[in-house]
Motif scaffolding. Structure first.
Motif, PDB file in Angstrom:
ATOM      1  N   GLU A 216       0.992  -1.241  -0.012  1.00 49.42           N
ATOM      2  CA  GLU A 216       0.143   0.100  -0.083  1.00 49.42           C
ATOM      3  C   GLU A 216       0.869   1.286  -0.181  1.00 49.42           C
ATOM      4  OE1 GLU A 216      -0.095  -2.514   2.183  1.00 49.42           O
ATOM      5  OE2 GLU A 216      -2.179  -3.531   1.755  1.00 49.42           O
ATOM      6  N   GLU A 219       2.011   1.978  -3.725  1.00 47.21           N
ATOM      7  CA  GLU A 219       0.776   2.202  -4.325  1.00 47.21           C
ATOM      8  C   GLU A 219       0.471   3.744  -3.984  1.00 47.21           C
ATOM      9  OE1 GLU A 219      -2.266  -0.301  -3.468  1.00 47.21           O
ATOM     10  OE2 GLU A 219      -1.206  -2.179  -4.625  1.00 47.21           O
ATOM     11  N   GLN A 222       3.181   5.758  -5.618  1.00 40.27           N
ATOM     12  CA  GLN A 222       3.137   6.031  -7.169  1.00 40.27           C
ATOM     13  C   GLN A 222       1.795   7.050  -7.558  1.00 40.27           C
ATOM     14  OE1 GLN A 222       2.397   2.112  -8.771  1.00 40.27           O
ATOM     15  NE2 GLN A 222       2.686   2.771 -10.959  1.00 40.27           N
TER      16      GLN A 222
END
Length: 332
Positions: A216, A219, A222
């Motif tokens: 997580e 992500e 990102q």
């Protein structure tokens, strides 16, 4: 349904037993619980303590005792010489060369194996076809026996061996040299063999650490616009820090005590000159083959002290935060 310790409440239910135990009864119960816990601790730790004392502390004590004598292994040691064996070791240039070689292997392993293993682990942590096969191939050298690795590379790197033939076949014959006989280059050759043998362990260890990094966080980074390299630098590597430090600790201790790969791969004549000797090979050469058992025990004690001090300092300054973070204290 009735009991001396139960009463009916106004709602018709059965109330809990009265909690009014006498202070003496509560104190006796706590004492019994404490004794039970101590019995469990003693019962579980005693076998391990006995094995540790018999196979670690007692041999260390005997090694130190015999190191104080000039003893050739026949009969009980009688010629007490104090610390002369230790003084003689640090006056021997071959032993000093062995110390330098061990230090070279320690720092060389950390500076070469670490970046290689980290880069390969980050690549193998990504999803692509054949990833499992590449992970297996990276780990194969580590599971090979040290003697097998030493014999294999000794045959490959011997004069006019397969590696020399490969260099000549691709037009690089000018690079051919005595890989295991050159006094100035042999330690670099051995460092290459050790890297080939043990880098797979570092890769697998780092892959295990990467599996514990929360996906997580990557992500989220990102989504915020971070590139893959920025994610690795600012998210993955900090979280991988404890695993890297554990690998550094294991690599350092293993490099100080390295023996079998060096012993099998190196040439005895070159090793006797100190070019490819380590403390462990020096100990066997002088303690076992030269039958200087007292002197060999002194080298063993020196190796133990150096490894122990290095381990304590590493844990004190680099692993302290990881160890303290793993300890939970009972809330008061």
């Amino acid at each position: 349904m009735s009991s001396a310790n139960q009463t009916l409440n106004p709602a018709g239910g059965v109330s809990a037993p009265p909690a009014g135990l006498r202070p003496a009864d509560r104190k006796s119960g706590r004492a019994a619980e404490t004794r039970r816990k101590w019995y469990e601790i003693i019962g579980l730790t005693t076998p391990a303590i006995v094995v540790y004392v018999m196979f670690v502390l007692v041999p260390i004590g005997f090694a130190f005792y015999y190191s104080l004598f000039r003893w050739r292994g026949v009969g009980p040691p009688t010629e007490y010489i104090g610390f002369d064996n230790y003084v003689m070791a640090f006056q021997d240039p071959i032993f000093l060369d062995a110390l330098r070689n061990n230090a070279f292997i320690v720092f060389g392993s950390l500076l070469i194996q670490g970046p290689i293993a980290l880069g390969v682990a980050l690549l193998l942590n990504r999803h692509f076809r054949g990833r499992t096969l590449f992970r297996l191939l990276a780990f194969v050298p580590y599971v090979l026996a040290e003697v097998t690795v030493g014999i294999m590379w000794k045959l490959i790197l011997t004069e006019n061996g397969s590696f020399d033939a490969l260099l000549r076949s691709i037009g690089l014959g000018g690079l051919v040299q005595a890989w295991l006989a050159d006094l100035d280059f042999v330690i670099w050759t051995l460092l290459f063999v050790l890297t080939w043998k043990y880098v797979g362990f570092a890769i697998i260890l780092l892959l295990a650490g990467l599996s514990n990094v929360p996906q997580e966080l990557s992500e989220a980074a990102q989504i915020d616009g971070a590139s893959w390299w920025q994610i690795q630098r600012h998210v993955t590597l900090p979280l991988l820090g404890p695993t890297i430090r554990i690998w550094m600790f294991l690599s350092m201790i293993g490099s100080l005590q390295v023996f079998d790969v060096i012993w099998v791969t190196s040439v005895p004549a070159v090793r006797s000159l100190g070019a490819s000797a380590t403390m462990a090979t020096y100990m066997v050469d002088n303690g076992f083959f030269a039958r200087l058992w007292g002197y060999g025990n002194a080298i063993a004690v020196i190796l133990f002290v150096i490894s122990f001090v290095a381990a304590v300092l590493f844990q004190r300054f680099l692993l302290r935060r990881d160890i303290e973070g793993a300890i939970t204290r009972k809330a008061k």
